[in-house]
Design an enzyme around this catalytic site. Structure first.
Site, mmCIF file in Angstrom:
data_model
loop_
_atom_site.group_PDB
_atom_site.id
_atom_site.type_symbol
_atom_site.label_atom_id
_atom_site.label_comp_id
_atom_site.label_asym_id
_atom_site.label_seq_id
_atom_site.Cartn_x
_atom_site.Cartn_y
_atom_site.Cartn_z
ATOM 1 N N CYS A 47 74.557 -10.799 123.278
ATOM 2 C CA CYS A 47 74.000 -11.543 124.411
ATOM 3 C C CYS A 47 75.257 -12.295 125.109
ATOM 4 O O CYS A 47 76.500 -12.321 124.537
ATOM 5 C CB CYS A 47 73.234 -12.922 124.159
ATOM 6 N N ARG A 58 58.304 -6.950 134.259
ATOM 7 C CA ARG A 58 58.747 -8.404 134.239
ATOM 8 C C ARG A 58 58.148 -9.382 135.251
ATOM 9 O O ARG A 58 58.012 -10.523 134.751
ATOM 10 C CB ARG A 58 60.359 -8.181 134.643
ATOM 11 N N HIS A 108 69.154 -17.198 122.971
ATOM 12 C CA HIS A 108 68.399 -17.773 124.249
ATOM 13 C C HIS A 108 68.230 -19.172 123.807
ATOM 14 O O HIS A 108 67.397 -19.765 124.337
ATOM 15 C CB HIS A 108 67.568 -17.090 124.796
ATOM 16 N N TYR A 166 69.168 -21.795 128.843
ATOM 17 C CA TYR A 166 67.828 -21.634 128.508
ATOM 18 C C TYR A 166 66.755 -22.708 127.767
ATOM 19 O O TYR A 166 65.855 -22.811 127.779
ATOM 20 C CB TYR A 166 67.755 -20.455 127.615
ATOM 21 N N ASN A 174 66.597 -7.413 125.353
ATOM 22 C CA ASN A 174 65.856 -8.579 125.361
ATOM 23 C C ASN A 174 64.363 -8.351 124.762
ATOM 24 O O ASN A 174 63.940 -7.401 125.134
ATOM 25 C CB ASN A 174 65.710 -9.486 126.565
#
Length: 421
Positions: free
Chosen positions: A164, A90, A194, A244, A144
């Site tokens: 989500c 990440r 998102h 987002y 995700n």
């Protein structure tokens, strides 16, 4: 009833356990299996999970294992919350795109594509093993990028629904502003995972009074501050975008911010270190306050609601989930995965009808859906050209020089996770 959590060693898991314990009448679990390849984390999380169940007088049995086949054998539902490559991957997703002046984020843009490429093959392998063990089991995907992962699962014929926590967060926030219970608030939530907008906020159900105009009149400053967008943007849109959307509506501003502060991955890694130290305390028998800062607010409630509806017809009849479009949004392919209100029950999730969508939102949805098509193709089949095409199609990239450079960076930083590279 047996439920399995793949990625059960996540520091998120005590949030989920707390929800299972509190809402046991809605979802009566007899056995809960936490599966994770990281044995050390798994034992810490599993110990706390058992203490939470004991504190709240839940009679269900919690077991832990590193053996996936053992974990999913006989499971009625399998919840996926894995992170291939962990926080280290990440960290890369959030940093190398910035070198090209593009947003670095784990689910959006180049970083999101990298995560999809690492994740989709692993998830499909897990799903196939679930199907062999129990063909009737439901797969609930919280991993995700949820939209792409859920589409991969559905494309292979798995019984899957994507989840989500963005919508349930808005529901709880709006309910507090309106002074009503969360169950009274129904969202006209539309978009892709998102990439969503709240186009209506209704009291009592899908046909209830739309109080979004009142919310925007009375609370726009607060909502705008939470989204980190100017009030003028919300005034002009007349809807509430998810946070987002800031990556799209304020891309260059976000890039400048990201270049001047530690990555979210670095913050989370430090938080996880502290959480695991707390979990190791044998006196701790409830989720710690620090966990609220980890992310995933109301995740457990959404997961319980969805699992209960799929397994025994309990829970809320309408829930925001990720499911096949099937004509709901006529400007998208039927097999696109959209995030909308759906009727949920033992048969699965059926999106509710959606009224006309403004071209401002429909256009962006269509472009990101095209990107997701190409991203899934790259995740399934590999190859530099497929990666390049997906990056070039993304509205946060869109220039061939950036796409070329980002393709090389993505492959270089993820080679150990990409069999074809």
């Amino acid at each position: 009833m047996k439920l399995t959590v793949v990625g059960g060693g996540s520091t998120y898991t005590p949030e989920l356990i707390d929800g299972f314990a509190r809402l046991r009448d809605t979802l009566p679990i007899e056995e809960l299996v936490l599966m994770d390849p990281a044995q050390d984390r798994l034992e810490l999380v599993g110990g706390l999970a058992r203490r939470i169940f004991t504190r709240q007088a839940h009679n269900g049995r919690i077991t832990t294992t590193t053996d996936l086949d053992k974990a999913v054998d006989g499971a009625d539902a399998v919840l996926l919350q894995l992170r291939v490559g962990g926080q280290a991957a990440r960290e890369q997703d959030e940093t190398w795109p910035l070198e090209c002046g593009c947003v670095g984020q784990e689910t959006t843009g180049a970083g999101g594509l990298a995560k999809a490429l690492r994740t989709v093959p692993i998830v499909l392998d897990i799903a196939e093993r679930v199907r062999r063990a129990n063909p009737t089991a439901w797969i609930i995907d919280f991993t995700n990028p949820v939209g792409i992962v859920t589409r991969a699962l559905l494309q292979e014929g798995h019984k899957a629904v994507g989840l989500c926590n963005v919508a349930i967060g808005f529901q709880r926030k709006f309910a507090a502003m309106l002074g009503v219970s969360a169950s009274d608030v129904h969202l006209d939530h539309v978009g892709l995972n998102h990439l969503t907008w709240e186009t209506g906020v209704r009291l009592g159900g899908p046909e209830g009074e739309n109080v979004l105009p009142k919310l925007l009149t009375d609370h726009t400053d607060t909502i705008a501050a939470d989204l980190r967008l100017p009030r003028a943007v919300l005034d002009r849109l007349g809807v509430v975008p998810s946070y987002y959307l800031r990556y799209y509506y304020a891309h260059d501003e976000v890039v400048r911010e990201l270049r001047t502060k530690p990555s979210r991955a670095a913050e989370v890694a430090e938080m996880e270190r502290k959480l695991l130290a707390l979990y190791a305390d044998p006196a701790l028998d409830e989720k710690p306050d620090l966990l609220a800062k980890r992310g995933g607010a109301y995740y457990s409630e959404a997961a319980v609601d969805l699992a209960a509806a799929l397994l025994n017809g309990a829970g809320s009849p309408y829930q925001v989930v990720n499911a096949h479009n099937n004509g709901t949004l006529p400007f998208l392919p039927d097999d696109a995965v959209i995030e909308v209100q759906a009727a949920v029950g033992r048969q699965g999730a059926t999106p509710l009808p959606v009224s006309h969508i403004d071209p401002l939102y429909a256009g962006l949805m269509a472009q990101v859906t095209a990107y997701e098509d190409l991203a899934l193709d790259a995740a399934l089949h590999g190859g530099r050209t497929r990666v390049f095409k997906a990056l070039l199609s993304h509205p946060l990239i869109g220039q061939y020089e950036y796409a070329e450079r980002l393709t090389d960076e993505l492959i270089a930083h993820n080679r150990e996770h990409l069999a074809w590279a």
